[in-house]
Design a protein around this motif. Structure first.
Motif, PDB file in Angstrom:
ATOM      1  N   MET A 136     -17.108   7.171  14.899  1.00 52.73           N
ATOM      2  CA  MET A 136     -16.281   6.458  14.323  1.00 52.73           C
ATOM      3  C   MET A 136     -16.750   5.619  13.313  1.00 52.73           C
ATOM      4  N   SER A 137     -16.236   5.524  12.111  1.00 50.64           N
ATOM      5  CA  SER A 137     -16.689   4.827  11.084  1.00 50.64           C
ATOM      6  C   SER A 137     -17.019   3.269  11.296  1.00 50.64           C
ATOM      7  N   PRO A 138     -17.725   2.395  10.556  1.00 45.90           N
ATOM      8  CA  PRO A 138     -17.718   1.209  10.805  1.00 45.90           C
ATOM      9  C   PRO A 138     -16.553   0.435  10.439  1.00 45.90           C
ATOM     10  N   GLN A 139     -15.811   0.830   9.679  1.00 47.15           N
ATOM     11  CA  GLN A 139     -14.508   0.144   9.119  1.00 47.15           C
ATOM     12  C   GLN A 139     -13.336   0.421  10.301  1.00 47.15           C
TER      13      GLN A 139
ATOM     14  N   HIS B 200      -7.100   1.146  13.468  1.00 41.39           N
ATOM     15  CA  HIS B 200      -7.319   1.608  12.071  1.00 41.39           C
ATOM     16  C   HIS B 200      -8.622   2.332  11.976  1.00 41.39           C
ATOM     17  N   PHE B 201      -8.402   3.602  11.338  1.00 40.85           N
ATOM     18  CA  PHE B 201      -9.246   4.686  11.099  1.00 40.85           C
ATOM     19  C   PHE B 201      -9.618   4.886   9.905  1.00 40.85           C
ATOM     20  N   VAL B 202     -10.870   5.149   9.425  1.00 39.65           N
ATOM     21  CA  VAL B 202     -11.336   5.543   8.036  1.00 39.65           C
ATOM     22  C   VAL B 202     -11.816   7.004   8.344  1.00 39.65           C
TER      23      VAL B 202
ATOM     24  N   ALA C 286      -7.917  10.484   8.524  1.00 41.48           N
ATOM     25  CA  ALA C 286      -7.304   9.810   7.301  1.00 41.48           C
ATOM     26  C   ALA C 286      -7.715  10.803   6.071  1.00 41.48           C
ATOM     27  N   ILE C 287      -6.807  10.945   5.198  1.00 45.01           N
ATOM     28  CA  ILE C 287      -6.699  11.520   3.999  1.00 45.01           C
ATOM     29  C   ILE C 287      -7.182  10.895   2.678  1.00 45.01           C
ATOM     30  N   ALA C 288      -6.877   9.583   3.062  1.00 43.14           N
ATOM     31  CA  ALA C 288      -7.262   8.511   1.883  1.00 43.14           C
ATOM     32  C   ALA C 288      -8.303   7.663   2.124  1.00 43.14           C
ATOM     33  N   PRO C 289      -8.990   7.187   1.182  1.00 36.76           N
ATOM     34  CA  PRO C 289     -10.177   6.382   1.240  1.00 36.76           C
ATOM     35  C   PRO C 289      -9.873   5.049   1.939  1.00 36.76           C
ATOM     36  N   ASP C 290      -8.682   4.369   1.857  1.00 38.98           N
ATOM     37  CA  ASP C 290      -8.729   2.993   2.710  1.00 38.98           C
ATOM     38  C   ASP C 290      -8.089   3.365   4.006  1.00 38.98           C
ATOM     39  N   GLY C 291      -7.939   4.717   4.771  1.00 34.32           N
ATOM     40  CA  GLY C 291      -7.760   4.822   6.052  1.00 34.32           C
ATOM     41  C   GLY C 291      -6.228   4.755   6.248  1.00 34.32           C
ATOM     42  N   PHE C 292      -5.924   4.629   7.694  1.00 34.62           N
ATOM     43  CA  PHE C 292      -4.782   4.480   8.121  1.00 34.62           C
ATOM     44  C   PHE C 292      -4.764   3.556   9.471  1.00 34.62           C
TER      45      PHE C 292
ATOM     46  N   GLY D 286     -11.976   7.527  20.733  1.00 30.33           N
ATOM     47  CA  GLY D 286     -12.320   6.646  19.657  1.00 30.33           C
ATOM     48  C   GLY D 286     -12.929   5.505  20.254  1.00 30.33           C
ATOM     49  N   LEU D 287     -13.204   5.169  21.556  1.00 36.15           N
ATOM     50  CA  LEU D 287     -13.977   4.312  22.257  1.00 36.15           C
ATOM     51  C   LEU D 287     -14.386   4.613  23.351  1.00 36.15           C
TER      52      LEU D 287
END
Length: 279
Positions: free
Chosen positions: A1-4, A23-25, A76-82, A263-264
């Motif tokens: 999982m990314s830091p964001q 929230h995922f990136v 996510a397919i966009a840089p800012d995630g969902f 994710g956790l």
């Protein structure tokens, strides 16, 4: 999982409903399933996932509904995630409550959803209100009324399908192997064991199993164990004890699979659901 990326999870003690806002990136989670009904909506961004052999793109304004056992992933397919909010509804609770709403519900059937994604603003509002009421202290009558409203809205997505042990659409050998995995989920099952109960060689079995359920037998067994692990952890069992009980090599082995699917970590999931201190 990314830091964001982040996950906020809570379990309601009275109903067992889990509320998740996350929230995922980038990559969110690997293919997996739940033994609960999943009802939610995307708040921001594009949530893309595979389910029912289709690639879905959930955007703000769309609600998603998944049945128990439906394999799905997320990314996510966009840089800012969902960002999304979701309710995990206990399957027995859902069926009991819906049968109360549908006095003429067919006896040997179970509720299912007609589609995975839908543009239904009224349903999204009902999900939002149910999410809110489960997140804070509230009068029981308010909570129950809010959940009844949600169930009423879900009926617009509902169909009743026959409850049957064997599905004529699926290969019999795959169903025999699946049933064996359910009965022996805590054991060190091999492909030769599955082949023996299915009556075919392990290569044909693996092909049939993948065609029927979308994943290989070993991945299905892991998902069975992870679904059981969620129940045990939510009731306060320690990750170490759960790993031993379900046949994982050790706590770290359980932790790696759990993190990839949900994710956790198991310890964090246990803490969020049981309110017990870290173990």
């Amino acid at each position: 999982m990314s830091p964001q990326s982040w996950i906020d999870l809570k379990q309601d003690a009275e109903t067992g409903i889990e509320t998740i806002r996350a929230h995922f990136v980038g990559h969110a989670y690997d293919p997996h399933w739940h033994d609960s009904y999943l009802v939610g909506y995307t708040e921001q961004g594009i949530q893309q996932f595979h389910c029912r052999r289709t690639i879905h793109s959930s955007t703000p304004g769309k609600a998603f509904t998944l049945e128990p056992g439906e394999i799905h992933d997320g990314y996510a397919i966009a840089p800012d995630g969902f960002t999304y909010s979701m309710l995990y509804l206990d399957a027995q609770w859902v069926e009991r409550e819906l049968r109360a709403l549908f006095e003429e519900a067919p006896a040997h059937c179970q509720p299912g959803f007609t589609q995975t994604l839908t543009e239904n603003p009224t349903l999204i509002v009902a999900i939002q209100r149910a999410f809110s009421v489960l997140q804070q202290p509230e009068l029981r009558i308010v909570r129950q009324t809010t959940l009844d409203t949600l169930l009423g809205q879900l009926t617009t997505q509902l169909h009743w399908r026959a409850r049957q042990g064997l599905d004529p659409r699926l290969p019999l050998v795959a169903q025999r192997a699946r049933d064996y995995l359910h009965d022996h989920l805590d054991q060190d099952v091999g492909l030769d064991d599955l082949a023996a109960v299915s009556g075919v060689d392990r290569f044909r079995l693996t092909r049939a199993f993948k065609a029927a359920f979308g994943i290989a037998p070993h991945a299905y067994l892991v998902q069975l164990r992870l679904a059981r692990a969620r129940h045990l952890l939510a009731r306060g069992a320690t990750p170490a004890d759960v790993a031993v009980a379900l046949g994982f090599a050790d706590q770290s082995h359980l932790g790696r699979w759990f993190l990839r699917a949900y994710g956790l970590t198991p310890a964090l999931y246990r803490k969020r659901c049981s309110n017990l201190p870290d173990a």
